[in-house]
Design a protein around this motif. Sequence first.
Motif, short mmCIF file in Angstrom:
data_model
loop_
_atom_site.label_atom_id
_atom_site.label_comp_id
_atom_site.label_asym_id
_atom_site.label_seq_id
_atom_site.Cartn_x
_atom_site.Cartn_y
_atom_site.Cartn_z
N VAL A 158 35.97 33.41 35.71
CA VAL A 158 36.06 34.60 34.96
C VAL A 158 35.81 35.66 35.87
CG1 VAL A 158 35.57 36.02 33.02
CG2 VAL A 158 36.12 33.66 32.67
N ALA A 159 34.35 35.74 36.22
CA ALA A 159 33.74 36.81 37.06
C ALA A 159 34.51 37.14 38.27
CB ALA A 159 32.34 36.61 37.54
N LEU A 160 34.99 36.04 39.07
CA LEU A 160 35.68 36.28 40.28
C LEU A 160 37.19 36.79 39.99
CD1 LEU A 160 35.83 35.81 43.32
CD2 LEU A 160 36.45 33.37 43.07
N ILE A 164 38.18 40.41 41.66
CA ILE A 164 39.50 40.35 42.55
C ILE A 164 40.49 41.27 42.08
CG2 ILE A 164 41.70 39.20 43.00
CD1 ILE A 164 39.81 36.65 43.61
N ARG A 165 40.97 41.24 40.59
CA ARG A 165 41.72 42.32 39.94
C ARG A 165 41.35 43.56 40.24
NH1 ARG A 165 44.33 39.55 34.42
NH2 ARG A 165 45.13 37.58 35.49
N GLY A 166 39.98 43.79 39.71
CA GLY A 166 39.32 45.13 39.82
C GLY A 166 39.30 45.77 41.29
N ALA A 167 39.13 44.87 42.18
CA ALA A 167 38.82 45.54 43.56
C ALA A 167 40.29 45.65 44.35
CB ALA A 167 37.94 44.65 44.24
N PHE A 247 32.14 41.31 42.57
CA PHE A 247 32.04 39.92 41.86
C PHE A 247 30.47 39.69 41.43
CE2 PHE A 247 31.79 35.33 43.68
CZ PHE A 247 32.02 34.73 42.40
N LEU A 248 29.62 40.12 42.32
CA LEU A 248 28.07 39.51 41.95
C LEU A 248 27.64 40.55 40.62
CD1 LEU A 248 26.54 39.67 45.53
CD2 LEU A 248 26.79 37.89 44.01
N LEU A 249 28.32 41.72 40.43
CA LEU A 249 27.93 42.59 39.28
C LEU A 249 28.59 41.76 38.09
CD1 LEU A 249 26.58 44.85 37.92
CD2 LEU A 249 28.94 46.07 38.57
N GLU A 250 29.95 41.41 38.31
CA GLU A 250 30.68 40.96 37.18
C GLU A 250 29.85 39.51 36.62
OE1 GLU A 250 33.29 41.60 35.50
OE2 GLU A 250 34.20 43.32 36.57
N TRP A 251 29.40 38.84 37.64
CA TRP A 251 29.01 37.59 37.59
C TRP A 251 27.58 37.84 36.89
CZ3 TRP A 251 28.67 33.64 42.30
CH2 TRP A 251 27.99 32.39 41.83
#
Lengths: 323, 323
Positions: A158-160, A164-167, A247-251
């Motif tokens: 989910v985080a990844l 990807i969608r956001g970046a 990714f690290l932030l979402e995670w």
Amino acid sequence: MTDRLIGLFEQSDGKFLSGEQLSEELGVSRTAVWKQIERLRQQGYRFEAVSRKGYRLLSKPDRLDMSRLQLKLETERFGRYVKYYDQVESTQIVAARCVADGAEEGTLILTEEQTAGKGRMGRKWHSPVGKGIWMSLVLKPVWIPLLFTPQLTLLVAVALCRAIRGATGVEAGIKWPNDLLVGGKKVAGILLESSAEDERLQHVIAGVGISVNLQSDDFPPELWDTATSLAIEAGRQVDRIEVLSRFLLEWEQLYGLYRREGFAPIKLLWEALTVSLHRNIRCRTPQGEFEGFAEGIDEHGALQLRLADGTVKKLYSADISFG
Amino acid sequence: MTDRLIGLFEQSDGKFLSGEQLSEELGVSRTAVWKQIERLRQQGYRFEAVSRKGYRLLSKPDRLDMSRLQLKLETERFGRYVKYYDQVESTQIVAARCVADGAEEGTLILTEEQTAGKGRMGRKWHSPVGKGIWMSLVLKPVWIPLLFTPQLTLLVAVALCRAIRGATGVEAGIKWPNDLLVGGKKVAGILLESSAEDERLQHVIAGVGISVNLQSDDFPPELWDTATSLAIEAGRQVDRIEVLSRFLLEWEQLYGLYRREGFAPIKLLWEALTVSLHRNIRCRTPQGEFEGFAEGIDEHGALQLRLADGTVKKLYSADISFG
């Protein structure tokens, strides 16, 4: 000699340099020049070679800038301590060594290239130099009972997917259990290696491979039908640091949410981002092949497959394909 | 000198030998003799010391006879390859190294003494020389989904309980999740360390400690109220090889049954041999303390605790005590 060769190309400002010219300037044979250029190509330098004209430097390898990563990072712990390598066999192996030496949660292993990147079930993960995010993150979720470990794989997916969608704007979707697809082709994979003492998790090493800036010819032919990259899908070069820091932030945020609220909110997000549910799928498992309708995932992350005879089979591990 | 000292005691046929006599015979000081006797005591030799008379050898340490073990074993794979040590830090650590070197399923690590035996949750396991079965067995149950790992702990407990009852007549019972009790006191413990790749188990190192021939004074005072041994309960010296070979056979057979039939028959056996169900218990967990009525275990090996408000709480890990 390598540095002087790169220097010559940089000074040439995009013009061709002949092999003869280079061999004279460097005081080595033309064969030696050619070998050196091949080596640089393997390191991610791109050259145009034209007979009688010589070589022209097209682009230098993209290298991850660690100080820029730290500036962009908005996390508290994830990625705050980084071990960064030019080349390793596999970041999972490096991370396991770090854990044995007492690495803390959030320790990030990052490399430009893996010579033997690990995929699922002993498969290799293609990780060419400078083109992807090849990484492992150390987690110590001692508060998760062992049997909930598969939930962590779903959380990372989910985080990844969100990162990807956001970046990049690329509409990635999650394929159960741990791949990310764009238009049916794999763009990223997740592999969790965990160790436990009785029913308590001790540590998890989360390996993630993201094909960021690979072009078609960076993939071996056998992957052409099944693999893609963010750059191919976005139609432009993608900033790896941007993807990684998001990714690290979402995670980290989802990991905190999971700790406070349990799996329920993660499950909702996963269902919203998956491409594996509510369709007919074929599953290859160690116990044989099954076909059915993917109804959902249960609280443990198992896939619930409704078979032709109406019964529901729970799958804990499978390679799925869409019927 | 050690061998000659032991030789003198063996020749003396149970008679006292004075320190003076010994120091003359061996050509060393009386202090050196005394030091040597202390060292032998640590290795499991028992001496009686009487002032003016000297020392008398009461018993030599019991050592596990590996060739006798192989003769008695009725297993196909479990314990067929043994690494046997006089002393190790922990058999779990040795086994982990063996696994890294490619050890096969059924490899047995066995030691006369552990200097830092591992118990649950980082606790130490008291493992004095020659008095117990201190062992680790390598398993590779790659056919078990990760989330069923706790079932393996229950399986080992059933095998051990049956072996103890069969070999000694001592009525051991299983305390959830992984201790064996006799009359409310701990006689053996089980610790499974597992590693997985995603939802697939790679290997499990099953550590088992059985207090076989410890007498009360072999336990540290803080364990006097809570620990016992098979010898204390049986009122006689117990043959360690007999217990070990029965245990490995029971274990291998149940492991085969589990592979063929799943957890259902193991669960029935566990319920028949446990002392933890259908009574009021107190549970200390990482999430706090809970009191309730232990109703059963579920298919994952979780304990189902009915709380005062009538709700049922599932516990995956806890220290339980009986209310």
